[in-house]
Design an enzyme around this catalytic site. Structure first.
Site, PDB file in Angstrom:
ATOM      1  CG  MET A 183      -9.759   7.008   4.325  1.00 37.63           C
ATOM      2  SD  MET A 183      -8.188   6.146   4.154  1.00 37.63           S
ATOM      3  CE  MET A 183      -7.258   6.744   5.562  1.00 37.63           C
ATOM      4  CG  HIS A 198      -1.907   1.055   1.311  1.00 39.99           C
ATOM      5  ND1 HIS A 198      -3.123   0.989   0.668  1.00 39.99           N
ATOM      6  CD2 HIS A 198      -1.895   2.248   1.953  1.00 39.99           C
ATOM      7  CE1 HIS A 198      -3.817   2.088   0.914  1.00 39.99           C
ATOM      8  NE2 HIS A 198      -3.099   2.879   1.690  1.00 39.99           N
TER       9      HIS A 198
HETATM   10  C1  DX5 Z   1      -3.281   7.365   6.440  1.00 38.95           C
HETATM   11  C2  DX5 Z   1      -2.851   6.352   5.418  1.00 38.95           C
HETATM   12  C3  DX5 Z   1      -2.650   4.983   5.959  1.00 38.95           C
HETATM   13  C4  DX5 Z   1      -1.613   4.878   7.043  1.00 38.95           C
HETATM   14  C5  DX5 Z   1      -2.031   3.805   7.989  1.00 38.95           C
HETATM   15  O1  DX5 Z   1      -3.608   8.545   5.812  1.00 38.95           O
HETATM   16  O2  DX5 Z   1      -3.777   6.273   4.379  1.00 38.95           O
HETATM   17  O3  DX5 Z   1      -2.389   4.053   4.917  1.00 38.95           O
HETATM   18  O4  DX5 Z   1      -0.337   4.588   6.564  1.00 38.95           O
HETATM   19  O5  DX5 Z   1      -1.179   3.826   9.062  1.00 38.95           O
HETATM   20  P1  DX5 Z   1      -1.525   3.142  10.447  1.00 38.95           P
HETATM   21  O6  DX5 Z   1      -1.640   1.666  10.188  1.00 38.95           O
HETATM   22  O7  DX5 Z   1      -0.347   3.488  11.280  1.00 38.95           O
HETATM   23  O8  DX5 Z   1      -2.795   3.745  10.947  1.00 38.95           O
HETATM   24 ZN    ZN Z   2      -3.607   4.611   2.810  1.00 38.31          ZN
END
Ligand code: DX5
Ligand code: ZN
Length: 213
Positions: free
Chosen positions: A136, A32
């Site tokens: 999200m 990702h």
């Molecule tokens: C946040 C990103 C995520 C992030 C997730 O804006 O889209 O992909 O990297 O990170 P964690 O797992 O630390 O919440």
């Molecule tokens: Zn992301």
């Protein structure tokens, strides 16, 4: 079985090629990649040249998450760098349906992402042009935030909404083995995780914990 997509936002940026290789060896299903423009979100990460540079170090799909204000302008930059999935935000696209078709037109899978406050009905009429819905579970922009529990309902609602369509549901933000298990039960197909995979440095064990819980 749920797929695990480590977010390299939490990786060592000085050793990205090695990090991507380590994640693949550790059992990641896709990588990702969080693209942030400092405008749609209050952070800047990296752009297409980094995606392209990393392509030769990995065979698994690159899952590119565009957190940018004008996705229509940026999609072409990612059309020939080795991205397999391009996900844009419903809140950012001026003409969402057209932008999703644009992604597919380049031969990539089209994803649409919803911020925590966005209703899933916003994407009801574009589902025929969607391969993936990215929910999200934190406000986009930073890793290491706390999972927003209300998004479990949205996962269930999306699962219902897509009916028999071949659309995958991905969840991103604050995913740990515990919150990941809730997402799986609600109908998630793919879990994105940064912090919980990179912490402690044992990527294999951390990926397994997310998959098995
Ligand atoms: C946040 C990103 C995520 C992030 C997730 O804006 O889209 O992909 O990297 O990170 P964690 O797992 O630390 O919440
Ligand atoms: Zn992301």
């Amino acid at each position: 079985m749920v797929l695990i997509a480590p977010s390299i936002l939490s990786a060592d940026y000085g050793n990205l090629a090695e990090e991507v290789q380590k994640l693949e060896t550790a059992g990641a299903d896709m990588i990702h990649m969080d693209i942030m423009d400092g405008h749609f979100v209050p952070n800047i990460s990296f752009g297409p040249s980094i995606v392209k540079a990393l392509r030769k170090y990995s065979k698994i799909p690159f899952d590119v998450h565009l957190m940018v204000s004008k996705p229509e302008e940026v999609i072409p930059w990612f059309s020939d760098v080795g991205a397999n999935i391009i996900t844009i935000h419903a809140e950012a696209a001026k003409h969402l349906d057209a932008a999703l078709r644009q992604i597919r037109g380049y031969g990539m899978q089209a994803g649409v992402s919803l911020n925590p406050e966005t209703d899933e009905n916003e994407i009801k009429y574009v589902l025929d042009n969607v391969d993936l819905i990215l929910i999200m579970s934190v406000n986009p922009g930073f890793g290491g935030q706390k999972f927003i529990e209300t998004q479990i309902k949205k996962i269930q609602a999306c699962r219902k909404m897509i009916k028999g369509r071949p659309i995958r549901i991905e969840v991103d933000g604050g995913i740990t083995p515990q919150t990941g298990a809730l997402c799986k039960r609600a109908g998630a197909d793919i879990l994105v995780a940064g912090t919980s995979i990179f912490q402690g440095g044992n990527y294999k064990e951390n990926i397994k914990a997310l998959r098995d819980k």
